[in-house]
Design a protein around this motif. Structure first.
Motif, short mmCIF file in Angstrom:
data_model
loop_
_atom_site.label_atom_id
_atom_site.label_comp_id
_atom_site.label_asym_id
_atom_site.label_seq_id
_atom_site.Cartn_x
_atom_site.Cartn_y
_atom_site.Cartn_z
N GLY A 178 -6.80 46.79 47.53
CA GLY A 178 -7.45 45.72 46.84
C GLY A 178 -8.58 46.06 46.19
N HIS A 179 -9.53 47.02 46.96
CA HIS A 179 -10.61 47.67 46.36
C HIS A 179 -10.20 48.39 45.19
CE1 HIS A 179 -14.83 48.04 46.47
NE2 HIS A 179 -15.07 49.52 46.80
N LEU A 180 -9.20 49.26 45.21
CA LEU A 180 -8.79 50.25 44.31
C LEU A 180 -8.47 49.44 43.20
CD1 LEU A 180 -6.90 52.90 46.41
CD2 LEU A 180 -8.91 53.31 44.97
N GLU A 181 -7.69 48.35 43.23
CA GLU A 181 -7.16 47.28 42.11
C GLU A 181 -8.42 46.84 41.33
OE1 GLU A 181 -3.13 45.93 44.20
OE2 GLU A 181 -4.74 44.72 44.41
N ARG A 182 -9.39 46.52 41.94
CA ARG A 182 -10.70 46.01 41.37
C ARG A 182 -11.18 46.98 40.50
NH1 ARG A 182 -10.73 43.17 46.15
NH2 ARG A 182 -11.95 44.61 47.34
N GLN A 183 -11.06 48.52 40.66
CA GLN A 183 -12.01 49.34 40.10
C GLN A 183 -10.72 50.62 39.94
OE1 GLN A 183 -15.53 49.76 42.60
NE2 GLN A 183 -16.64 49.57 40.77
N PRO A 184 -9.66 50.19 39.20
CA PRO A 184 -8.70 51.46 39.22
C PRO A 184 -9.12 52.68 38.45
CG PRO A 184 -8.24 49.60 37.56
CD PRO A 184 -9.08 49.13 38.56
N ARG A 185 -10.25 52.74 37.36
CA ARG A 185 -10.78 53.60 36.73
C ARG A 185 -11.82 54.42 37.25
NH1 ARG A 185 -8.92 49.83 33.04
NH2 ARG A 185 -7.58 50.29 31.19
N ASN A 186 -12.29 53.97 38.54
CA ASN A 186 -13.23 54.65 39.20
C ASN A 186 -12.68 56.03 39.77
OD1 ASN A 186 -14.99 55.53 41.23
ND2 ASN A 186 -16.09 53.57 41.07
N LYS A 187 -13.04 57.22 39.21
CA LYS A 187 -12.37 58.52 39.40
C LYS A 187 -12.95 58.66 40.81
CE LYS A 187 -12.70 63.18 38.20
NZ LYS A 187 -13.42 64.32 37.54
N GLU A 188 -14.24 58.58 41.20
CA GLU A 188 -14.70 59.09 42.53
C GLU A 188 -13.77 58.29 43.69
OE1 GLU A 188 -16.67 58.18 40.26
OE2 GLU A 188 -17.24 60.35 39.75
N LYS A 189 -13.36 56.94 43.50
CA LYS A 189 -12.83 56.11 44.53
C LYS A 189 -11.27 56.48 44.50
CE LYS A 189 -15.60 52.15 45.07
NZ LYS A 189 -15.73 50.72 45.27
N ARG A 190 -10.67 56.88 43.28
CA ARG A 190 -9.26 57.21 43.51
C ARG A 190 -9.06 58.61 44.10
NH1 ARG A 190 -9.27 57.45 37.18
NH2 ARG A 190 -9.47 59.84 36.68
N MET A 191 -9.95 59.49 43.72
CA MET A 191 -9.86 60.83 44.19
C MET A 191 -10.01 60.93 45.71
SD MET A 191 -9.39 62.91 41.76
CE MET A 191 -9.82 64.76 42.58
N ALA A 192 -11.11 60.09 46.55
CA ALA A 192 -11.15 60.04 47.64
C ALA A 192 -10.05 59.47 48.24
CB ALA A 192 -12.32 59.20 48.02
N TRP A 193 -9.47 58.51 47.86
CA TRP A 193 -8.41 57.60 48.62
C TRP A 193 -7.25 58.75 48.50
CZ3 TRP A 193 -3.41 55.76 47.01
CH2 TRP A 193 -3.07 54.72 47.97
N LEU A 194 -6.91 59.05 47.49
CA LEU A 194 -5.85 60.05 47.22
C LEU A 194 -5.96 61.41 48.09
CD1 LEU A 194 -5.32 59.86 43.36
CD2 LEU A 194 -3.49 59.05 44.83
N THR A 195 -7.14 62.05 48.32
CA THR A 195 -7.34 63.36 49.14
C THR A 195 -7.07 62.63 50.48
OG1 THR A 195 -8.80 63.87 47.56
CG2 THR A 195 -9.13 64.74 49.70
N PHE A 196 -7.48 61.79 50.91
CA PHE A 196 -7.39 61.51 52.46
C PHE A 196 -6.18 60.59 52.84
CE2 PHE A 196 -12.08 62.30 51.79
CZ PHE A 196 -12.23 63.49 52.60
N VAL A 197 -5.64 59.83 52.06
CA VAL A 197 -4.56 59.27 52.47
C VAL A 197 -3.30 59.34 53.10
CG1 VAL A 197 -3.39 58.49 50.39
CG2 VAL A 197 -3.75 56.55 52.03
N GLU A 198 -2.76 60.54 52.81
CA GLU A 198 -1.76 61.52 53.24
C GLU A 198 -1.29 61.08 54.50
OE1 GLU A 198 1.85 64.09 52.55
OE2 GLU A 198 0.36 62.80 51.37
N PRO A 199 -2.32 61.48 55.66
CA PRO A 199 -1.73 60.98 57.02
C PRO A 199 -1.34 59.25 57.28
CG PRO A 199 -3.62 62.19 57.28
CD PRO A 199 -3.40 61.89 55.76
N LEU A 200 -1.82 58.63 56.64
CA LEU A 200 -1.67 57.08 56.64
C LEU A 200 -0.46 56.67 56.14
CD1 LEU A 200 -2.71 54.23 57.51
CD2 LEU A 200 -3.78 54.12 55.08
N LEU A 201 0.10 57.22 54.89
CA LEU A 201 1.23 57.24 54.38
C LEU A 201 2.35 57.69 55.31
CD1 LEU A 201 0.78 58.45 50.69
CD2 LEU A 201 0.45 56.28 51.70
#
Length: 433
Positions: A278-301
């Protein structure tokens, strides 16, 4: 610690702190008027001054006598990893002096030339943490700020003190690793939670970094009932300030996968994933946020597995947008996470399949003009091959419109190659797209 006179111990502490005091007095520092806190004055107040009359010390009194100097050393060392105005003025030489002084204190306290810092930190934590917790709470607000009475607001300390205390907390916590950290969880976690619940992002950040270290060095059993409390605090902070987003994501993923490793049905997975998306959808172009999520989300997936299917309608629109980012690192991370999602779910009964093939082909062609194409294209080829293996009929239907494209000959050759004959990646950079 062997018995010693206070005069003897104090004289040693004075000797250790003299280089710090001398450098500190020479260092120029002008606190900002808005901060209402002078870090330099605080540091000087923590250093030993005159020697009191000699007397015999027990262990508790000895710890108390070195506590202040240890707090000063922690603050000086913390400045290495902080850009906050309260600490950024501290020169590297002063940080080094603080770290050297703490090591010397350890040797003095244990009368052991080989004493490690962690050993002294373990001794100091019961004495230091209550003081740091009070320092953080001193500027905190009640849960309902509108109803906070005037007297409470008047007595609240400037937030600068909480920021400094949070940096000291982080330093002390990160000096202890496994297995020793588990022994002091009941002391450390409540103090770190106080930082996590604070209204200031600067205080929250230090609390989160402390918890990341804790999560990496203790077991789920060691956290006990605190685990879900910390997870709840993470969820409440996901939509908070951008500057702490990276720490929220890392901590949330670490904790939920540690506390509920084999239970993707846990409501915590759904709650955390939905909050993040939900937070990413509100700011999909925010580079810092998407990079952080993509970097750390693998174990969650990986932990969610097939349960990722429930999040497809939110994940893939973000993936499709990020795949065409000008930032190559974003593209590479998206493709890596996408490969994980396909591998875990095989895109079962999903209408996203044709669109995914289309976007991958489009990205493959776009990448011809990128200098990172030799990194991007192998990932695309692996995903396309995986899609063909898991849904051959759907893939062939989606691929039919591209089968005669001469610019995709390498793609066809790779994805149609029998699995047993795969020896190496194709030279994807050789096509003249």
């Amino acid at each position: 610690m062997s018995n010693t006179t206070f005069d003897d111990l104090h004289s040693r502490l004075l000797r250790v702190s003299e280089p710090i005091a001398e450098t500190l007095r020479r260092t120029q520092y002008k606190p900002q008027e808005s901060s209402k806190v002078s870090t330099k004055d605080l540091l000087l107040s923590l250093l030993p001054n005159t020697s009191p009359p000699p007397r015999l010390l027990d262990e508790e009194q000895s710890l108390s006598s070195i506590k202040s100097l240890a707090l000063a050393c922690a603050l000086l060392s913390s400045s290495r990893s902080s850009t906050h105005e309260l600490l950024s003025w501290i020169p590297e030489s002063l940080s080094v002096a603080g770290e050297s002084a703490f090591s010397e204190i350890s040797r003095v306290y244990f009368s052991d030339s080989n004493a490690e810092n962690e050993r002294l930190v373990m001794e100091l934590l019961p004495v230091v943490l209550p003081e740091l917790k009070d320092g953080i709470e001193g500027s905190s607000m009640g849960k309902d700020n509108d109803e906070e009475d005037v007297s409470a607001a008047m007595t609240r300390k400037p937030v600068g003190y909480a920021i400094l205390a949070a940096h000291q907390l982080r330093w002390f916590v990160t000096q202890v690793d496994k297995p020793n950290l588990a022994k002091v969880c009941n002391l450390v976690v409540p103090c770190a939670l106080t930082a996590l619940d604070h209204w200031s992002p600067d205080v929250k950040r230090q609390g989160m970094i402390s918890f990341v270290h804790i999560a990496k060095n203790v077991s789920s059993g060691d956290l006990g009932s605190y685990g879900d409390v910390v997870l709840d605090a993470c969820c409440q902070n996901i939509a908070s300030d951008d500057e702490i987003w990276i720490h929220v994501v890392e901590l949330s993923v670490l904790l939920v996968t540690k506390l509920h490793p084999n239970n993707p049905r846990s409501s915590w997975y759904e709650r955390i994933m939905n909050e993040m998306l939900g937070h990413l959808e509100r700011q999909p172009r925010n580079k810092e946020k998407r990079m952080a999520w993509l970097t750390f989300v693998e174990p969650l997936l990986n932990a969610l597995g097939l349960f990722l299917l429930a999040h497809f309608r939110r994940i893939f629109p973000l993936f499709f947008q990020w795949m065409h980012s000008d930032d190559a690192q974003t593209v590479l991370l998206v493709l890596e996470r996408l490969e994980t999602v396909v591998r875990l779910t095989w895109i079962r009964n999903s209408p996203v399949f044709p669109r995914l093939v289309e976007e991958l082909v489009s990205l493959y062609k776009e990448s011809s003009m990128r200098k990172e194409r030799d990194e991007i294209r192998p990932l695309i080829l692996r995903i396309l091959k995986l899609l063909r293996e898991c849904k051959r009929l759907q893939f062939e239907s989606a691929w039919r419109q591209y089968q005669d494209d001469p610019n995709l000959s390498t793609v066809v050759e790779y994805i149609c190659r029998p699995a047993l004959s795969e020896q190496r990646e194709p030279l994807v950079g050789s096509e003249g797209l």
